[in-house]
Scaffold this motif. Structure first.
Motif, mmCIF file in Angstrom:
data_model
loop_
_atom_site.group_PDB
_atom_site.id
_atom_site.type_symbol
_atom_site.label_atom_id
_atom_site.label_comp_id
_atom_site.label_asym_id
_atom_site.label_seq_id
_atom_site.Cartn_x
_atom_site.Cartn_y
_atom_site.Cartn_z
ATOM 1 N N VAL A 1 -74.133 -24.854 105.837
ATOM 2 C CA VAL A 1 -74.345 -25.485 104.535
ATOM 3 C C VAL A 1 -75.403 -26.577 104.641
ATOM 4 O O VAL A 1 -76.214 -26.779 103.724
ATOM 5 C CB VAL A 1 -73.027 -26.034 103.934
ATOM 6 C CG1 VAL A 1 -72.459 -27.172 104.746
ATOM 7 C CG2 VAL A 1 -73.251 -26.488 102.499
ATOM 8 N N VAL A 2 -75.443 -27.275 105.778
ATOM 9 C CA VAL A 2 -76.461 -28.309 105.993
ATOM 10 C C VAL A 2 -77.860 -27.689 105.972
ATOM 11 O O VAL A 2 -78.787 -28.216 105.334
ATOM 12 C CB VAL A 2 -76.211 -29.042 107.328
ATOM 13 C CG1 VAL A 2 -77.412 -29.909 107.712
ATOM 14 C CG2 VAL A 2 -74.948 -29.898 107.235
ATOM 15 N N GLN A 3 -78.014 -26.576 106.662
ATOM 16 C CA GLN A 3 -79.319 -25.910 106.692
ATOM 17 C C GLN A 3 -79.708 -25.358 105.319
ATOM 18 O O GLN A 3 -80.895 -25.346 104.961
ATOM 19 C CB GLN A 3 -79.307 -24.803 107.742
ATOM 20 C CG GLN A 3 -79.278 -25.327 109.162
ATOM 21 C CD GLN A 3 -78.964 -24.260 110.204
ATOM 22 O OE1 GLN A 3 -78.832 -23.086 109.882
ATOM 23 N NE2 GLN A 3 -78.803 -24.676 111.453
ATOM 24 N N TYR A 4 -78.724 -24.923 104.550
ATOM 25 C CA TYR A 4 -79.011 -24.450 103.197
ATOM 26 C C TYR A 4 -79.572 -25.602 102.353
ATOM 27 O O TYR A 4 -80.584 -25.439 101.658
ATOM 28 C CB TYR A 4 -77.756 -23.886 102.552
ATOM 29 C CG TYR A 4 -78.000 -23.358 101.144
ATOM 30 C CD1 TYR A 4 -78.320 -22.026 100.928
ATOM 31 C CD2 TYR A 4 -77.928 -24.202 100.044
ATOM 32 C CE1 TYR A 4 -78.560 -21.546 99.642
ATOM 33 C CE2 TYR A 4 -78.169 -23.742 98.757
ATOM 34 C CZ TYR A 4 -78.485 -22.411 98.557
ATOM 35 O OH TYR A 4 -78.735 -21.951 97.284
ATOM 36 N N ILE A 5 -78.912 -26.754 102.407
ATOM 37 C CA ILE A 5 -79.377 -27.909 101.646
ATOM 38 C C ILE A 5 -80.768 -28.322 102.100
ATOM 39 O O ILE A 5 -81.664 -28.584 101.270
ATOM 40 C CB ILE A 5 -78.392 -29.095 101.788
ATOM 41 C CG1 ILE A 5 -77.018 -28.724 101.225
ATOM 42 C CG2 ILE A 5 -78.924 -30.340 101.088
ATOM 43 C CD1 ILE A 5 -75.931 -29.753 101.503
ATOM 44 N N GLU A 6 -80.970 -28.375 103.404
ATOM 45 C CA GLU A 6 -82.278 -28.780 103.935
ATOM 46 C C GLU A 6 -83.378 -27.822 103.474
ATOM 47 O O GLU A 6 -84.515 -28.226 103.217
ATOM 48 C CB GLU A 6 -82.250 -28.832 105.460
ATOM 49 C CG GLU A 6 -83.527 -29.355 106.080
ATOM 50 C CD GLU A 6 -83.464 -29.479 107.580
ATOM 51 O OE1 GLU A 6 -84.311 -30.199 108.157
ATOM 52 O OE2 GLU A 6 -82.555 -28.863 108.191
ATOM 53 N N GLY A 7 -83.033 -26.547 103.334
ATOM 54 C CA GLY A 7 -83.994 -25.549 102.915
ATOM 55 C C GLY A 7 -84.476 -25.725 101.483
ATOM 56 O O GLY A 7 -85.458 -25.080 101.069
#
Length: 230
Positions: free
Chosen positions: A221-227
């Protein structure tokens, strides 16, 4: 002007307004995150959103209507359905909850998979024993299982370990600023979480997300937000 004309004009304005809203929503990426916890998880994820300058309308973070995994998923389903009735749907829905000792943990994971299999963009973001294990992975890799110790719950054991890290002795559930504090270690934590999952998949015959100790996929989920960064 007759009342019929006024009614028609008001109806037309309302229709145009809804059409503009639907167009705006369709042009922007939008995800929903529903959290079991009311402090640690939403504070951290909201801070990541701020650190990366992501509009609130792109990442909606909501507390669950109840503090158990099944209620997290139920809340997410309700909000997703309400959003769909507006003529659009969230692009992604994350259900964030812990293993702890919740009896509904496994059914909640399975429910998100059923929803995904049915074409809805649901994903369970889970941590075993608890969300703070994700924080621990910022400081090093570990696959050592956690267990209760004396009067400490398994979650308390994880928190106690986290509080031994430099500058975190006063850590509490309502603490803010963790996203910025841990930012320079984020890539390392993501690497450790991925490594841990790969190891669990290889060694466990049972479903690793449900049975592995420890486990986390918070990095997803962190990587999704960062994306979503502009």
């Amino acid at each position: 002007m007759g009342s019929d004309d006024l009614f028609k004009k008001r109806k037309a304005r309302a229709s145009n307004s809804l059409a503009r809203l639907q167009q705006q929503r369709a042009q922007s990426p939008r995800c929903l995150i529903v959290c079991e916890g009311s402090k640690t998880e939403p504070h951290y994820l909201a801070e990541l959103r701020e650190v990366w300058g992501i509009p609130h309308s792109w990442v909606s973070i909501k507390p669950s209507e109840g503090s158990s995994p099944d209620r997290v998923v139920q809340t997410a389903e309700k909000l997703y359905a309400e959003d769909a009735r507006m003529g659009d749907s969230f692009d992604q829905v994350f259900c964030v909850f812990d293993r702890d000792a919740h009896p509904t943990f496994s059914p909640a994971v399975q429910r998100t998979r059923e929803l995904a299999a049915g074409g809805k963009p649901f994903q369970a973001i889970t941590s075993t024993p608890c969300f703070e294990f994700w924080f621990l992975l910022h400081f090093g890799y570990s696959d050592a299982p956690f267990a209760k110790a004396g009067n400490k719950s398994v979650g308390d054991v994880v928190v106690s370990q986290f509080k031994t890290k430099a500058g975190l002795a006063q850590y509490g559930k309502a603490q803010r600023g963790l996203a910025a504090l841990l930012q320079d270690k984020l890539a390392l934590a993501s690497k450790h979480a991925s490594q841990l999952r790969q190891s669990a998949v290889k060694t466990l015959k049972q479903d690793p997300q449900i049975h592995a100790n420890p486990w986390t996929n918070v990095d997803e989920v962190v990587q999704y937000i960062e994306g979503l960064k502009r």
